[in-house]
Design a protein around this motif. Structure first.
Motif, short mmCIF file in Angstrom:
data_model
loop_
_atom_site.label_atom_id
_atom_site.label_comp_id
_atom_site.label_asym_id
_atom_site.label_seq_id
_atom_site.Cartn_x
_atom_site.Cartn_y
_atom_site.Cartn_z
N SER A 152 -7.64 5.88 -4.07
CA SER A 152 -8.42 6.93 -3.41
C SER A 152 -7.64 8.23 -3.45
O SER A 152 -6.43 8.24 -3.27
CB SER A 152 -8.69 6.57 -1.95
OG SER A 152 -9.33 5.33 -1.85
N GLN A 159 -4.14 0.97 -2.65
CA GLN A 159 -4.07 -0.27 -1.89
C GLN A 159 -3.86 -1.42 -2.88
O GLN A 159 -4.46 -1.44 -3.94
CB GLN A 159 -5.34 -0.50 -1.09
CG GLN A 159 -5.56 0.53 -0.01
CD GLN A 159 -6.88 0.35 0.70
OE1 GLN A 159 -7.80 -0.26 0.19
NE2 GLN A 159 -6.96 0.89 1.90
N ASN A 160 -3.02 -2.38 -2.50
CA ASN A 160 -2.66 -3.52 -3.35
C ASN A 160 -2.01 -3.06 -4.65
O ASN A 160 -2.33 -3.54 -5.73
CB ASN A 160 -3.87 -4.42 -3.64
CG ASN A 160 -4.38 -5.08 -2.40
OD1 ASN A 160 -3.62 -5.44 -1.52
ND2 ASN A 160 -5.69 -5.26 -2.32
N ASN A 208 0.85 -1.19 0.00
CA ASN A 208 0.00 0.00 0.00
C ASN A 208 0.88 1.24 0.00
O ASN A 208 1.91 1.28 0.68
CB ASN A 208 -0.91 0.01 1.22
CG ASN A 208 -1.83 -1.19 1.26
OD1 ASN A 208 -2.18 -1.74 0.23
ND2 ASN A 208 -2.21 -1.59 2.44
N SER A 233 -8.22 -7.06 -5.50
CA SER A 233 -8.57 -5.80 -6.16
C SER A 233 -7.62 -4.68 -5.76
O SER A 233 -7.07 -4.67 -4.68
CB SER A 233 -10.00 -5.39 -5.81
OG SER A 233 -10.10 -5.17 -4.43
N ARG A 234 -7.41 -3.77 -6.67
CA ARG A 234 -6.58 -2.58 -6.43
C ARG A 234 -7.54 -1.40 -6.22
O ARG A 234 -8.46 -1.19 -7.00
CB ARG A 234 -5.68 -2.32 -7.62
CG ARG A 234 -4.77 -1.11 -7.43
CD ARG A 234 -3.77 -0.99 -8.55
NE ARG A 234 -2.89 -2.14 -8.52
CZ ARG A 234 -2.42 -2.76 -9.61
NH1 ARG A 234 -2.72 -2.34 -10.79
NH2 ARG A 234 -1.64 -3.80 -9.49
N THR A 235 -7.32 -0.64 -5.16
CA THR A 235 -8.18 0.49 -4.83
C THR A 235 -7.36 1.78 -4.85
O THR A 235 -6.32 1.85 -4.23
CB THR A 235 -8.80 0.30 -3.43
OG1 THR A 235 -9.49 -0.95 -3.40
CG2 THR A 235 -9.76 1.42 -3.10
#
Length: 77
Positions: A70, A30-31, A2, A66-68
């Motif tokens: 933000s 994330q990821n 992350n 999954s990739r997030t």
């Protein structure tokens, strides 16, 4: 892995606004990357084997993690 990248605007710029005391712009992922020698899509996946127990690391072509992404702004008044 992350990752968060952020930038705090300088106080001199905030004084010119007249109403804000601070501002921070950020981007979080994330990821972003996974460092492993596992050849499948998801090394944390589980599946049911012949003995009807869970076998960690055997993904049976499950979906990858999954990739997030933000983004945001923190404002102080």
């Amino acid at each position: 892995a992350n990752v968060t990248l952020g930038y705090t605007l300088p106080p001199s710029l905030m004084k010119r606004s007249g109403f804000m005391s601070g501002a921070r712009i950020y981007l979080t992922v994330q990821n972003l990357a996974m460092f492993t020698n596992y050849g499948g899509a998801n090394p944390e996946a589980q599946s049911i084997n012949i003995n009807n127990t869970l076998s960690p690391g055997y993904d049976m072509t499950s979906y990858p993690l999954s990739r997030t992404v933000s983004a945001g702004i923190n404002l102080s008044f």
